[in-house]
Design a protein around this motif. Structure first.
Motif: not given
Length: 125
Positions: A80-93
């Protein structure tokens, strides 16, 4: 709802004008972004330094180390040419954990499991 957990979804697209994705990780059990290259696909996707990746194409990768994650992303991007990442910023966590007074990552795991069970998210794999 991702925002309820302080999560963001970033769409990472390959760019023929850039070699690679432009993400550099800390070496850790839970992949966290150490740096992002300027004008890279990672920068264009909205990823930020200290983002912790918790999902790839809505699959839970919270138990995956940085090396495993890199390999997994390369395998996906070979097809594929696209990937979906689910992230959280460590400060927000950290803020979320303090506000909720509960085990944050167990809640995130439960949310990711519900995504995996959803036919909408399974078709993104």
């Amino acid at each position: 709802d991702l925002n309820r957990y302080g999560l963001r979804e970033c769409h990472l697209k390959l760019n023929v004008c850039f070699n690679g994705l432009g993400i550099h990780f800390y070496d850790s059990r839970n992949p966290r972004i150490k740096s992002i290259e300027t004008d890279s696909p990672a920068e264009a996707s909205g990823l930020r330094v200290n983002d912790r990746i918790v999902g790839v194409n809505h699959l839970n990768i919270m138990n995956m180390g940085s090396k495993e994650l890199k390999k997994h992303i390369k395998e996906i991007l070979s097809n594929l040419d696209e990937i979906r990442l689910i992230v959280i910023n460590e400060d927000d966590a950290q803020r979320f954990r303090e506000q909720r007074k509960q085990n944050y990552f167990i809640s995130v795991l439960e949310m990711l499991k519900s995504f995996e069970a959803s036919s909408f998210f399974c078709k993104c794999i």
